[in-house]
Structures are given as C-alpha cells and as structure tokens.
Design an enzyme around this catalytic site. Structure first.
Site, short mmCIF file in Angstrom:
data_model
loop_
_atom_site.label_atom_id
_atom_site.label_comp_id
_atom_site.label_asym_id
_atom_site.label_seq_id
_atom_site.Cartn_x
_atom_site.Cartn_y
_atom_site.Cartn_z
N ASP A 68 -4.84 -3.55 5.05
CA ASP A 68 -5.35 -3.16 6.36
C ASP A 68 -6.85 -3.38 6.53
OD1 ASP A 68 -6.03 -1.15 4.63
OD2 ASP A 68 -4.76 0.38 5.55
N ASP A 88 0.87 -1.18 0.00
CA ASP A 88 0.00 0.00 0.00
C ASP A 88 0.90 1.22 0.00
OD1 ASP A 88 -2.35 -1.37 0.29
OD2 ASP A 88 -2.32 -1.30 2.48
P1 ATP Z 1 -3.52 3.19 0.09
O1 ATP Z 1 -2.23 3.49 -0.56
O2 ATP Z 1 -3.33 2.69 1.48
O3 ATP Z 1 -4.47 2.42 -0.73
P2 ATP Z 1 -5.14 5.62 -0.05
O4 ATP Z 1 -5.56 6.25 1.21
O5 ATP Z 1 -4.52 6.50 -1.06
O6 ATP Z 1 -4.15 4.57 0.39
P3 ATP Z 1 -7.85 4.96 -0.27
O7 ATP Z 1 -7.94 4.99 1.19
O8 ATP Z 1 -8.56 3.92 -1.04
O9 ATP Z 1 -6.36 4.88 -0.70
O10 ATP Z 1 -8.27 6.40 -0.78
C1 ATP Z 1 -8.59 6.64 -2.13
C2 ATP Z 1 -8.91 8.11 -2.33
O11 ATP Z 1 -10.04 8.46 -1.54
C3 ATP Z 1 -7.82 9.05 -1.91
O12 ATP Z 1 -6.93 9.32 -2.96
C4 ATP Z 1 -8.58 10.29 -1.51
O13 ATP Z 1 -8.83 11.10 -2.62
C5 ATP Z 1 -9.88 9.77 -1.00
N1 ATP Z 1 -9.91 9.65 0.47
C6 ATP Z 1 -9.04 9.04 1.25
N2 ATP Z 1 -9.40 9.11 2.56
C7 ATP Z 1 -10.55 9.81 2.59
C8 ATP Z 1 -11.44 10.22 3.63
N3 ATP Z 1 -11.23 9.95 4.90
N4 ATP Z 1 -12.52 10.92 3.28
C9 ATP Z 1 -12.78 11.21 2.00
N5 ATP Z 1 -11.99 10.87 1.00
C10 ATP Z 1 -10.88 10.17 1.26
#
Ligand code: ATP
Length: 911
Positions: free
Chosen positions: A634, A341
């Site tokens: 996770d 991730d």
């Molecule tokens: P990972 O690399 O662990 O997959 P990530 O946080 O980039 O991490 P996601 O959690 O799937 O992946 O998030 C995807 C997208 O959703 C992010 O790029 C962001 O634009 C949006 N996002 C992330 N967290 C939130 C949140 N708490 N509320 C609203 N939008 C969010």
C-alpha cells in the site's frame, strides 16, 4: 487569464492572481467546469482513434478475403458475359457471408476495445484538490490551471504546479529528468530560467511524492506540461502482446499455411480428376478452394481471445479485483506464491483496545467495534490513572477522529490503530479535558520504517510541553530512560500470544526552553507509560480463501510490520502455518547471507517486523527459486516490490496512487479473499481459452478433412458415380462458409464465457513455460477432427446410391445430409469441448449462452435445409424424417467418441 511562461520566476501572489486562483477555497465548481471546457482534459493527446469506417474496412484486410472477393468478381464477370440470366446466386451468397463475417468481427473487436477503455477509466489516476471550499478527490484528467493541488506521500503529481507550501516534501522526478534520487522541494521564487531539475519550487506532471506534504497551484495541464512537451515527440507506444496472444498468433499463422496448402491440393486434385470445361466450372473450383481456406484458417482467434480476456477482466472488476492489463490475467492463473500484508488484508483493520498493561498490572476493557461503551476493569493494585495516562497519551499522539453519526452509530476517520485510542479513552473519561488542555505543536508522522509516531503538544494549564511517542513497544522502549525492558518484553509476549496487536506509549514533559526545532531530537529520555493490546480480528472469509489457495498448490506468505508473535498467532488462526511454525523478523533477515536467505524463503511463511525494502528481497528470492509471485502493498515504498513481483497487488482503499500505479492489479476492497477469487477467475479464463481453442481448431480440422478426403475418396464413397455435374464436390463453397459462420462465432464465444467445469482450484498452478496448445491438446484436435470427417463422409455414403453402404438418394440430398452432419457434429462437440476429463453431460445446462448458441445453430441449419429460397442459395435439398434421424445419429458420433476417450482417461487417472 493567460498561459504563464516560466512560472517558477513569477512572484507568487502575482502568479496566483494571474491564474485566477484562490488559495483558501480553490476554484469554484462552476469555474473548474468552465476551465475544463476551455483547456480540455488534462491528458496527453495520443494518436487519434481509428475511425469506425476504417475499422470496418480493416475486417476485409486479409489476403484470403481479397482472393474470395476476387473470385466473386470473376464469377460476376462470367455470369455477365454468359448472358446474365437469373441471379448470380453463388457470388451473392458468398458476398453476403463475407460481409456478415466482417460485421461479426467488427462487433467483436468493438466490444474488446470498449472493455479496454472501461478498464482504463477504472484505473485512472486520482488527485486531491481544493475546490469549492473543500478538499476533493478528482480524476487527474479533470485538473485545470488555477486548481490548488494538495500533495501527500504516495501521490502522483497530476499537472505542473508551483509550490505554495511544502513540509519536508521530496519528489521522485526520475521519469522526467532522469535524476534517480528524490529531490527536496521548497517554495520561494527562482530568478530567471533554470533547468527543470533545478526548479525546486515547481512540481511536474508524471512525478511522484515520496515524502512530506505540499500545496501547489496548477500552472499547466495536458500537452502544455513539461512531460507533454516530450510526449509530442513520442507516439503512443503499442501495447505489447501477451505471451498467449503471441502463441495463438503463431499457431494461427502456420495453421493458415497448412490449410492453404491443403486447399490448393484440393483444387489441383479436383482439376485433375474432373473435366473442367467452362469458366463457371473453374470459378466453382476456385470458390471451393478459397472458401475452404477462409473457413479453416483461424483468423478470428485473436479477436475472440481478446474478447474473452476482456470480459473476464470485467467480471473480475465486478468482484473488486481490477486487473490493469490482459497479460496479468494469464499470470494470475499461474501464481504459485502470494505474499500478503496482514493488517487490513488478512484482518479487518477494525482495531479495539482490549488490554492495557502498566507498571501496576493489567486492565481489561470490554466492548467491541467503535462504540465507546464497555467497562474498564483494573487488576488489584493497578491505579486507574495509569491506565488513563496510557489511553489519553495514545489519543494525544493520534490524528484519527471519532464521530457520532445522526443515526447514533460511531464512525472513525483515519487510521483505525489510532482511532482505537479515542474509543478506549472515551470508555474511561470525556475527552474534552484532554482536548481543551493540550494544543498540538508538532509531529513526526508514523511510517512503516520508523514504526513509531511522536507528537509535541503544549499543556495550556502548566505552560509545559509534552512529547508523546506511540509505536511498536520494542521500538518505543529504545527511546526511554525509564523503562523495565524485560517487563515490556514479557507484556508484549503475553499480549501477542492472545493475537493482540501491541502498541507502547511513552512521554516526557519539558520546559519551553528545552524545545528544539528538530522534533526527532526530542525523541529521547522518555518515560515508558504502558503497553496496549488491541484486537484486529481476522477477516472471516480469509481462512477459507487460504485453505482454497493451499488446495490449489499456492503458498500464502504473510509479510507484516507487526510483532512476530502476534503475526504468528494470527497466521495460526488463519491456517497459514501449523502450530510449530516459525516467523522470521526483519532484523534476522538482515543477518542472513544471500544463500541463507534463499533457503529461508523456501519454507518460512511468516515474515514479521519487516520494513518495505525487505519485500523486494523476498520477491526476488522467491522468483529466483522459480516461483510466480503475487505481492501486496500500500505504501510508496512498496512500489519497487510490486513492480518486481509477477503480479503486484495494490490496495484500493489504503493504497497510495504511486502503489496503484506500480501494481498490476488493484484490490478495491483490500481483501485477501479477493486475490484468491481473482486467481480462480484467472485460471477459469485460461481454461475457457483452452476450451474454445480445442473446439475451434478441431472443428476446422473436421471441415478440412471432410473436403480433402471427400475429394480423394470421391470414387469409393459413391460421390463420383452420383455426380451429374462435371466436377465432384463433397461440400459446396457456400456450405463451407456457412459452417464457419455458425460455429466459429456464437458457440466459440459462449465457450469463452463458460462457468467452471473442471476443478480449477483442485490442481497445482500452470507451469509458465508450458505451451497452451500442447501435444495432448493437438492429439484431441486431430482425433475429434477425424471423427467429424468420418461421420460426415459416412453420412454421404449412407445415402448415396453407390459407395460402401448402398443408399437411394441423389447427390444433392446426400450432400445436404453430410453438410448437416458436419454442422451438428460441431454443435455436439461444443459440449465435449467444455472439459477434457469430465462427461459432456455434467452440468450440461450451466452455460445459458452456450445452449442459446447451439439452439440458434440448430434452427439456422434447419432453415438452410428446409426454406426454399435458402435451399437455392446454399444448394441444399429438403430432408425427410429418416434423413434427420440418421444425420443426427452420425453427428453424435463425435460425442460418443469423446465420452469414451474421457472415460478411459478417468479410469487411467484413478488407477
Ligand atoms: P502490515 O501487515 O500491513 O504490514 P502493520 O500495520 O502491522 O501492517 P506497520 O504499519 O508497519 O505494520 O506497523 C508496525 C508496528 O507499528 C505495529 O505493530 C504497531 O506496533 C505500530 N503502529 C502501527 N500503526 C501505528 C500508528 N498509527 N502509530 C503508532 N504506531 C503504530
């Protein structure tokens, strides 16, 4: 309080009263302790542990030891009938050594058992309960009836419990009922007795929350649970042996057979060439044969193997990588692809909003970290109120908290992506206005699948309702009626290019009469407010870790829910892809056929905007291509991919209980660099196992060859001529057992704990089909064993009157010298065994255990040779200075032989 039967059909208030529970504050801590004492731990009773005395006796449970004990008995009998004069020295010494060996074996086994138990404790499942007025995370083992369980997505259900509250709660009950789809749960009484699968107001131990939240009161724990009822019918399943353990067990077995055949040959040869006249002669030959077999059969290998593995696992745990079973240590060493991730693993997950793009332009926000200090600079023509609306909107649609601590530092609770909005908002205005004005009325939570979060709040000033959506800008834009999509795309591209993570904010105001029950229904006709860009700095140590992985022939693949451009930019910063690298998005992946997918997975290192289910497809494709895959995760939905991967890596901080259950390894610090450190340790452990295998097997080979050829060539070596006894023995039974005692224990274990000697991360991963003891290793084992035997027999010949080299000593002295040469050559060989290519002198002092074990070996050998009562016990005679020098010289032959072989190998490799 009594045990509740059919808790699903009891009226809820009565049930709570019967259980002595308290919904608001839970059990008091003292009451919980009392109940734990009364009901016992919430665990499924497995087969009772084997008592210590049984484990000790089991050390003797070996046909060879039986034989040896039999020989001791015969020897004692003979001594008794022959008038029992003096002490039955041989029998006593051999008995002593057998007991000493058993003690060491027992100690080693206990150590291994403790280590496994310690690991189990570390990976114990946890649950959240309300106790003493607050929510607490406790070990599932400590749950008691009457506890108030707080359930959320990704939790394991720790005990059987009756639901009091449920919000869109679904539970996977396959483990208990076999029902493959998740079941929706809701409180409410059920009349009478219904099958387990239909008890929708109950949750059961051993199941897991796939969605939603719930509150439940525990009705049964431990063996009283439904799964406990099933467990009584099953005994504890034996842990499957690891492939390495299996290979070693099989090698040990057939080596054992060969050694026994040789021992019998030795006994037969001696019997044929000597004149065995008395019972005591017969016993002497029997002792020699059986001792040789006992010493040379590597029966201690499995115990040493599990100690080395479990100590390795403890070392990994000390460095934040908790490996759940020994097998994974082996697999780690051969990992060829690591899928990781991004957020929080490759990056720090300390989000700071740096830019806000609205219709009017771009605002820059200064400051780092969570301290809400930093200037906000709008571009010309941009209205600061637009910027405020975006930030306050984001804060309104967030659940994190920002606190000022006693020491004036700022701390956050919750998701850092959300907390970033509170920090940025505070840089502009006091949040109190927003907090007093709006009241939260509902929420559709963020998930990696939805990639957006929506809240509904009531404006106390106007009485209106406001819907705010925050999420991935491309996703949010789809729900907007007023949006310039081209502008959003351009903004996102610009922010992503600066490695910023992007979030879009949209909102809509509604009159109360337009509010619908279903919140997702309100996710439409929004007005796009703006896009924020937040920095999530890469973890400093990760760049180096990735470089190290690449040097070690391991591919690192980023799999993230984030925007492809942001992902790619961060991947470049980390050295994961080169400048021209590409990223594949989830949408693009879905369009590929299986064949295209398999090809894409070969060389794409960044997968972005993917959902958890893509991970499984990526793992499978990589495995099909022959890779050994480690995959991080996770969320609950990552669990299948983690299970399917060769090494599922669960996040210790952000990971859910279900994911931790599914993973083979838990990263206590969520840090990618820890995975690489674990891989390195995995490789080191494997190398160490090879070291002690080489050492032990070549030492055993040396012993067997010395006795075998000593008997065969007794005449040529001058052994027969020098013997005043009826039978000719190159070494005595007690001496053989002594060698085994000195060399098989301390030095072998110390080798298992060796620090890295070869460049473990400088070579490609080990092929999984490759045998641990391959042809090359057998070659070294035979070579070293032969050199040892030659040195020992040459020493004997050197000092004996007859033979190739005429000497002037009697058999006792010559035999003592040969015996000492054999011991010392094994101690020299410890250093040679540390590497197959590097000189033994390289970092010779880096393993203190090894030095200690060798020094102890030398001291003990000196005592056996020079201390009078040990002389009579081991049939040795004092050596003078010349003897010692010659002995050490001959013993060192093995070192020089290995040094020469390694030198040639190094020169060959360079050419
Ligand atoms: P990972 O690399 O662990 O997959 P990530 O946080 O980039 O991490 P996601 O959690 O799937 O992946 O998030 C995807 C997208 O959703 C992010 O790029 C962001 O634009 C949006 N996002 C992330 N967290 C939130 C949140 N708490 N509320 C609203 N939008 C969010």
């Amino acid at each position: 309080m009594s045990t509740i039967s059919q808790p699903q059909s009891v009226e809820i208030n009565r049930l709570i009263a019967n259980l002595g529970a308290d919904l608001d504050s839970g059990l008091s801590l003292a009451e919980a302790d009392d109940r734990l004492a009364q009901y016992g731990p919430n665990s499924l009773v497995s087969t009772p542990p084997v008592p210590v005395w049984r484990r000790f006796l089991a050390q003797f449970h070996d046909p060879l030891i039986y034989l040896l004990l039999g020989a001791i008995a015969i020897s004692l009998g003979a001594w008794w009938f022959q008038g029992h004069q003096g002490w039955p020295i041989d029998a006593m010494v051999i008995l002593f050594i057998v007991v000493a060996n058993a003690c060491i074996g027992f100690f080693q086994e206990s150590r291994a058992i403790d280590a496994v138990a310690a690991l189990r404790r570390m990976t114990r499942s946890q649950v959240t309960v309300r106790r003493g007025g607050q929510a607490r995370l406790i070990a599932a083992d400590d749950l008691v009836p009457g506890d108030i369980l707080l359930l959320q997505e990704g939790d394991n259900v720790g005990a059987d419990a009756r639901l009091v509250e449920a919000n869109a709660l679904t539970i996977a009950e396959a483990a208990l009922t076999g029902e493959s789809t998740a079941v929706t749960k809701h409180p409410g009484r059920i009349e009478g007795e219904v099958p387990l699968g239909d008890r929708h107001n109950m949750v059961f131990r051993g199941t897991a929350v796939t969605q939603g939240t719930g509150v439940a009161v525990v009705t049964a724990t431990g063996m009283d649970t439904e799964v406990g009822a099933v467990a009584t019918m099953l005994s504890d399943t034996e842990q499957e042996e690891t492939p390495l353990a299996k290979e070693i067990a099989s090698v040990s077995r057939w080596l054992g057979v060969i050694v026994i055949v040789i021992a019998v040959l030795v006994m037969v040869t001696i019997s044929l060439t000597s004149n065995i006249a008395t019972m005591s002669d017969a016993v002497t030959v029997l002792f020699l044969g059986v001792s040789l077999a006992v010493a040379a059969v590597p029966e201690g290998l499995p115990a040493i193997l599990s100690i080395v593995l479990s100590i390795g696992v403890q070392r990994m745990a000390a460095r934040n990588a908790i490996v759940k079973d020994l097998h994974s240590v082996e697999t780690l060493g051969s990992a060829s692809v690591i899928c990781s991730d991004k957020t929080g693993t490759l990056t720090t997950n300390e989000m700071t909003i740096q830019q806000v793009k609205t219709e009017g332009g771009t605002a820059h926000i200064a400051g780092v970290g969570y301290e809400p200090i930093g200037e906000v600079t709008c571009s010309t023509g941009q209205d600061i109120n637009e910027v405020y609306d975006v930030l306050a909107g984001g804060a309104l649609a967030s659940n994190a908290e920002l606190h000022r601590e006693a020491d004036d530092s700022w701390e956050i609770v919750g998701d850092p992506t959300e907390a970033a909005f509170f920090v940025a908002e505070r840089k502009l205005a006091d949040p109190i206005d927003r907090e007093t004005r709006y009241e939260r009325r509902g929420e559709v939570p963020f998930s990696s699948e939805r990639k957006r979060m929506t809240t509904l709040s009531r404006d106390r000033e106007t009485g209106e309702f406001v819907v705010v959506m925050k999420g991935a800008p491309d996703v949010v834009a789809k729900y907007c009626a007023q949006v310039d999509e081209a502008q959003v795309r351009a903004d996102v591209a610009e922010l992503s290019d600066q490695a910023l993570r992007t979030i879009g904010i949209a909102s809509r105001r509604l009159h109360p009469e337009h509010i619908s029950e279903d919140l997702e229904d309100l996710e439409r006709e929004l007005i796009y407010e703006g896009t924020v860009g937040m920095i999530d700095p890469p973890r400093q140590e990760v760049r180096e870790a990735i470089a190290q992985a690449q040097r070690a022939g391991i591919r690192v693949v980023m799999i993230t829910g984030d925007h492809p451009a942001t992902a790619l930019r961060i991947a470049q910063d980390l050295g994961l892809v080169t400048a021209g690298g590409t990223a594949l998005s989830g949408i693009e992946l879905d369009k590929l056929t299986d064949a295209e997918f398999a090809e894409a997975v070969q060389d794409v290192n960044v997968f972005a905007r993917v959902a958890p289910q893509h991970k499984l497809r990526i793992v499978d494709a990589l495995q099909d291509a022959g890779h050994v895959v480690a995959m991080t995760g996770d969320g609950v939905n990552d669990a299948p991919a983690l299970k399917s991967a060769d090494i599922g890596v669960a996040m210790g901080i952000t990971g859910t209980e279900v994911t931790k259950d599914a993973g083979a390894m838990i990263l206590r610090d969520d840090n990618f660099a820890t995975i690489i450190a674990a891989v390195r340790q995995g490789r080191d452990i494997f190398d160490n196992i090879k070291k002690f295998l080489r050492y032990l097997l070549s030492s055993n080979m040396g012993e067997v060859c010395t006795v075998f050829f000593g008997v065969i060539f007794a005449g040529a070596l001058g052994l027969r001529g020098a013997s005043t006894e009826d039978i000719v023995l190159p070494l005595l039974a007690t001496q053989i057992l002594w060698i085994n005692l000195i060399t098989d224990t301390g030095p072998a274990l110390a080798l298992g704990l060796d620090p890295e000697t070869d460049d473990t991360m400088g070579r490609p991963p080990r092929a999984t089909h490759e045998r641990v003891i391959n042809l090359g290793m057998w070659g070294i084992i035979f070579w070293v064993g032969a050199v040892m035997a030659i040195s020992a027999l040459l020493t004997m010949d050197f000092f004996l009157v007859g033979g190739f080299i005429p000497g002037s000593d009697n058999l006792e002295v010559a035999r003592t010298a040969a015996f000492t040469t054999l011991v010392f050559s094994q101690l020299f060989n410890v250093f040679s065994s540390r590497s197959t290519t590097h000189s033994a002198f390289k970092d010779i002092a880096s393993n203190q255990w090894l030095l200690g074990a060798v020094i102890l070996g030398v001291v003990l050998q000196f005592m056996v040779v020079e201390v009078p009562f040990l002389q009579s016990a081991f049939g040795t005679a004092s050596l003078d200075f010349e003897h010692w020098v010659v002995t050490i010289g001959f013993a060192s032959l093995v070192l020089w032989a290995e040094e020469s072989r390694k030198l040639i190998a190094r020169i060959r490799n360079r050419v």
